[in-house]
Design a protein around this motif. Sequence first.
Motif, PDB file in Angstrom:
ATOM      1  N   THR A 181      36.427  11.234  39.595  1.00  0.00           N
ATOM      2  CA  THR A 181      36.109  10.049  40.399  1.00  0.00           C
ATOM      3  C   THR A 181      35.385  10.507  41.651  1.00  0.00           C
ATOM      4  OG1 THR A 181      38.051   8.833  39.596  1.00  0.00           O
ATOM      5  CG2 THR A 181      37.044   8.069  41.638  1.00  0.00           C
ATOM      6  N   LEU A 182      34.230   9.902  41.906  1.00  0.00           N
ATOM      7  CA  LEU A 182      33.413  10.281  43.057  1.00  0.00           C
ATOM      8  C   LEU A 182      33.554   9.214  44.141  1.00  0.00           C
ATOM      9  CD1 LEU A 182      30.150  11.437  41.212  1.00  0.00           C
ATOM     10  CD2 LEU A 182      32.230  12.741  41.698  1.00  0.00           C
ATOM     11  N   ASP A 183      34.052   9.630  45.293  1.00  0.00           N
ATOM     12  CA  ASP A 183      34.227   8.741  46.432  1.00  0.00           C
ATOM     13  C   ASP A 183      33.188   9.063  47.501  1.00  0.00           C
ATOM     14  OD1 ASP A 183      36.631   7.261  45.617  1.00  0.00           O
ATOM     15  OD2 ASP A 183      37.631   9.207  45.774  1.00  0.00           O
ATOM     16  N   GLY A 184      32.879   8.082  48.305  1.00  0.00           N
ATOM     17  CA  GLY A 184      31.925   8.298  49.391  1.00  0.00           C
ATOM     18  C   GLY A 184      31.318   6.993  49.872  1.00  0.00           C
ATOM     19  N   HIS A 185      31.057   6.079  48.928  1.00  0.00           N
ATOM     20  CA  HIS A 185      30.515   4.777  49.318  1.00  0.00           C
ATOM     21  C   HIS A 185      31.607   3.929  49.967  1.00  0.00           C
ATOM     22  CE1 HIS A 185      26.502   5.166  47.709  1.00  0.00           C
ATOM     23  NE2 HIS A 185      26.969   5.578  46.543  1.00  0.00           N
ATOM     24  N   SER A 186      31.199   3.089  50.917  1.00  0.00           N
ATOM     25  CA  SER A 186      32.154   2.243  51.638  1.00  0.00           C
ATOM     26  C   SER A 186      32.015   0.772  51.269  1.00  0.00           C
ATOM     27  CB  SER A 186      31.973   2.417  53.149  1.00  0.00           C
ATOM     28  OG  SER A 186      30.649   2.081  53.538  1.00  0.00           O
ATOM     29  N   ASP A 187      31.194   0.464  50.264  1.00  0.00           N
ATOM     30  CA  ASP A 187      31.027  -0.904  49.782  1.00  0.00           C
ATOM     31  C   ASP A 187      30.702  -0.825  48.295  1.00  0.00           C
ATOM     32  OD1 ASP A 187      30.749  -3.687  49.687  1.00  0.00           O
ATOM     33  OD2 ASP A 187      29.655  -3.765  51.593  1.00  0.00           O
ATOM     34  N   TRP A 188      30.495  -1.978  47.656  1.00  0.00           N
ATOM     35  CA  TRP A 188      30.259  -2.019  46.214  1.00  0.00           C
ATOM     36  C   TRP A 188      29.149  -1.068  45.787  1.00  0.00           C
ATOM     37  CZ3 TRP A 188      30.247  -7.804  44.248  1.00  0.00           C
ATOM     38  CH2 TRP A 188      31.489  -8.378  44.537  1.00  0.00           C
ATOM     39  N   VAL A 189      29.410  -0.337  44.724  1.00  0.00           N
ATOM     40  CA  VAL A 189      28.367   0.494  44.114  1.00  0.00           C
ATOM     41  C   VAL A 189      27.516  -0.410  43.227  1.00  0.00           C
ATOM     42  CG1 VAL A 189      27.882   2.448  42.597  1.00  0.00           C
ATOM     43  CG2 VAL A 189      29.835   2.537  44.177  1.00  0.00           C
ATOM     44  N   ARG A 190      26.224  -0.465  43.511  1.00  0.00           N
ATOM     45  CA  ARG A 190      25.338  -1.388  42.803  1.00  0.00           C
ATOM     46  C   ARG A 190      24.626  -0.752  41.613  1.00  0.00           C
ATOM     47  NH1 ARG A 190      26.283  -6.585  42.617  1.00  0.00           N
ATOM     48  NH2 ARG A 190      26.764  -7.462  44.648  1.00  0.00           N
ATOM     49  N   ASP A 191      24.406   0.560  41.652  1.00  0.00           N
ATOM     50  CA  ASP A 191      23.733   1.201  40.528  1.00  0.00           C
ATOM     51  C   ASP A 191      24.083   2.677  40.489  1.00  0.00           C
ATOM     52  OD1 ASP A 191      22.149   1.238  38.261  1.00  0.00           O
ATOM     53  OD2 ASP A 191      20.238   1.308  39.333  1.00  0.00           O
ATOM     54  N   GLY A 199      15.757  20.988  31.932  1.00  0.00           N
ATOM     55  CA  GLY A 199      15.998  22.415  31.788  1.00  0.00           C
ATOM     56  C   GLY A 199      16.650  23.084  32.978  1.00  0.00           C
ATOM     57  N   LEU A 200      16.951  22.315  34.018  1.00  0.00           N
ATOM     58  CA  LEU A 200      17.620  22.892  35.180  1.00  0.00           C
ATOM     59  C   LEU A 200      19.096  23.139  34.874  1.00  0.00           C
ATOM     60  CD1 LEU A 200      16.108  20.693  38.051  1.00  0.00           C
ATOM     61  CD2 LEU A 200      15.479  23.029  37.431  1.00  0.00           C
ATOM     62  N   PRO A 201      19.723  24.087  35.571  1.00  0.00           N
ATOM     63  CA  PRO A 201      21.142  24.383  35.304  1.00  0.00           C
ATOM     64  C   PRO A 201      22.092  23.372  35.935  1.00  0.00           C
ATOM     65  CG  PRO A 201      20.328  25.806  37.047  1.00  0.00           C
ATOM     66  CD  PRO A 201      19.135  25.038  36.539  1.00  0.00           C
ATOM     67  N   ARG A 202      21.545  22.307  36.522  1.00  0.00           N
ATOM     68  CA  ARG A 202      22.372  21.302  37.195  1.00  0.00           C
ATOM     69  C   ARG A 202      22.130  19.916  36.612  1.00  0.00           C
ATOM     70  NH1 ARG A 202      20.354  24.396  41.183  1.00  0.00           N
ATOM     71  NH2 ARG A 202      18.750  22.865  41.728  1.00  0.00           N
ATOM     72  N   ASN A 218      25.011  16.380  42.484  1.00  0.00           N
ATOM     73  CA  ASN A 218      24.632  17.386  41.489  1.00  0.00           C
ATOM     74  C   ASN A 218      25.823  18.261  41.138  1.00  0.00           C
ATOM     75  OD1 ASN A 218      24.258  20.301  42.791  1.00  0.00           O
ATOM     76  ND2 ASN A 218      23.545  18.801  44.309  1.00  0.00           N
ATOM     77  N   GLN A 219      25.814  18.716  39.900  1.00  0.00           N
ATOM     78  CA  GLN A 219      26.925  19.514  39.361  1.00  0.00           C
ATOM     79  C   GLN A 219      26.359  20.568  38.426  1.00  0.00           C
ATOM     80  OE1 GLN A 219      29.288  17.838  36.117  1.00  0.00           O
ATOM     81  NE2 GLN A 219      31.172  18.266  37.242  1.00  0.00           N
ATOM     82  N   GLU A 220      26.944  21.742  38.449  1.00  0.00           N
ATOM     83  CA  GLU A 220      26.524  22.805  37.536  1.00  0.00           C
ATOM     84  C   GLU A 220      26.856  22.408  36.099  1.00  0.00           C
ATOM     85  OE1 GLU A 220      24.825  25.513  38.411  1.00  0.00           O
ATOM     86  OE2 GLU A 220      24.846  24.813  40.486  1.00  0.00           O
ATOM     87  N   ILE A 221      25.880  22.505  35.204  1.00  0.00           N
ATOM     88  CA  ILE A 221      26.085  22.118  33.807  1.00  0.00           C
ATOM     89  C   ILE A 221      27.121  22.999  33.137  1.00  0.00           C
ATOM     90  CG2 ILE A 221      24.980  22.078  31.512  1.00  0.00           C
ATOM     91  CD1 ILE A 221      22.476  21.066  32.835  1.00  0.00           C
ATOM     92  N   SER A 222      27.165  24.282  33.503  1.00  0.00           N
ATOM     93  CA  SER A 222      28.071  25.222  32.839  1.00  0.00           C
ATOM     94  C   SER A 222      29.537  24.966  33.164  1.00  0.00           C
ATOM     95  CB  SER A 222      27.717  26.659  33.239  1.00  0.00           C
ATOM     96  OG  SER A 222      27.799  26.825  34.659  1.00  0.00           O
ATOM     97  N   ALA A 223      29.795  24.158  34.198  1.00  0.00           N
ATOM     98  CA  ALA A 223      31.179  23.868  34.587  1.00  0.00           C
ATOM     99  C   ALA A 223      31.358  22.357  34.650  1.00  0.00           C
ATOM    100  CB  ALA A 223      31.501  24.505  35.928  1.00  0.00           C
ATOM    101  N   ASN A 225      33.772  20.213  34.784  1.00  0.00           N
ATOM    102  CA  ASN A 225      34.698  19.579  35.714  1.00  0.00           C
ATOM    103  C   ASN A 225      34.631  20.179  37.114  1.00  0.00           C
ATOM    104  OD1 ASN A 225      35.815  17.761  33.780  1.00  0.00           O
ATOM    105  ND2 ASN A 225      37.003  19.459  32.927  1.00  0.00           N
ATOM    106  N   SER A 226      33.531  20.872  37.417  1.00  0.00           N
ATOM    107  CA  SER A 226      33.384  21.463  38.740  1.00  0.00           C
ATOM    108  C   SER A 226      33.102  20.381  39.775  1.00  0.00           C
ATOM    109  CB  SER A 226      32.254  22.503  38.732  1.00  0.00           C
ATOM    110  OG  SER A 226      31.010  21.866  38.487  1.00  0.00           O
ATOM    111  N   GLU A 227      33.130  20.774  41.029  1.00  0.00           N
ATOM    112  CA  GLU A 227      32.928  19.827  42.124  1.00  0.00           C
ATOM    113  C   GLU A 227      31.490  19.303  42.141  1.00  0.00           C
ATOM    114  OE1 GLU A 227      33.073  19.773  47.043  1.00  0.00           O
ATOM    115  OE2 GLU A 227      33.561  21.595  45.907  1.00  0.00           O
ATOM    116  N   TRP A 228      31.348  18.008  42.413  1.00  0.00           N
ATOM    117  CA  TRP A 228      30.026  17.412  42.594  1.00  0.00           C
ATOM    118  C   TRP A 228      29.627  17.568  44.055  1.00  0.00           C
ATOM    119  CZ3 TRP A 228      26.794  14.882  39.048  1.00  0.00           C
ATOM    120  CH2 TRP A 228      27.325  14.680  37.768  1.00  0.00           C
ATOM    121  N   LYS A 229      28.437  18.107  44.296  1.00  0.00           N
ATOM    122  CA  LYS A 229      27.885  18.173  45.640  1.00  0.00           C
ATOM    123  C   LYS A 229      26.976  16.961  45.838  1.00  0.00           C
ATOM    124  CE  LYS A 229      27.958  23.229  45.517  1.00  0.00           C
ATOM    125  NZ  LYS A 229      27.142  24.473  45.587  1.00  0.00           N
TER     126      LYS A 229
END
Length: 284
Positions: A181-191, A199-202, A218-223, A225-229
């Motif tokens: 679950t990605l948190d950060g927005h303070s109002d409805w997510v619209r899209d 071909g990027l690793p992310r 962005n998240q590393e494809i190889s992991a 469940n890794s953290e999303w930056k």
Amino acid sequence: MIHDAQLDYYGKRLATCSSDGSIRLFDVSDKQQKFITALKGHTGPVWQVAWAHPKFGSVLASCSYDGSVLIWKDNAVIYKHDQHQASVNAIAWAPHELGPMLLCGSSDGQISLLKFNGTWESQMIRQAHATGVNAVSWAPVVATEGNAAQAGLRQQFATGGCDNQIKIWAEDKQVYSVIQTLDGHSDWVRDVAYAPNIGLPRTYLASCSQDKQVFIWNQEISAQNSEWKRQQLSFSDVVWRVSWSMAGNILAVSCGDNTISLWKENIKGEWECISKVDESGSKE
């Protein structure tokens, strides 16, 4: 009012949908615009339309305030999905490698998957976002780990809701569950919108909200469940839609002040605006 406009895979036909409950098809090949036909089947405003991959034929999906999803083929309805209890706000076809499969999100808090295997079947996922689902997007297909007998294609998608959250879902033995679950927005997510894989690793995911913010995650494809930056882009009005270019390196942002801006990542990893168009067509 027109709510959505989508070109088909080859960019030769344009489908639009509007508040009058109709869908209109246009031939836009050869730099011309020719009206083809109007499709009428919904009893309320039509929010979104989506073309399937051409390997499945001339197939178009639509979703409406009337709580239904219609799948059209050759300008006729071939399937009606009416198991939602409120407006269906968003639809998205899965990557064609996964077969004909449509993801739907509704104000009733549920998401549903429509799959075709000789006949259309629906799978309901309840309480996806308790206060309503506004957006859905499929992740690019990535091969799963394992030997040749076990390897397959990873099914993953994102949803955005009225709870201000983005949820990442993954399939395991035909059961879909939230893996992050990605948190950060303070109002409805619209899209929400996954970028095509070039071909990027992310993996890149864009989200926008009524809080006037766009996040590029962005998240590393190889992991998996890794953290999303994330990087944050701020705007002066509500941000309604985000959409990636075919190459996945340019993000278009549609804002409530009637402007569309294009953003690209520079060599420093920062996102910068490379173009902006207002409602008159003037560029900045």
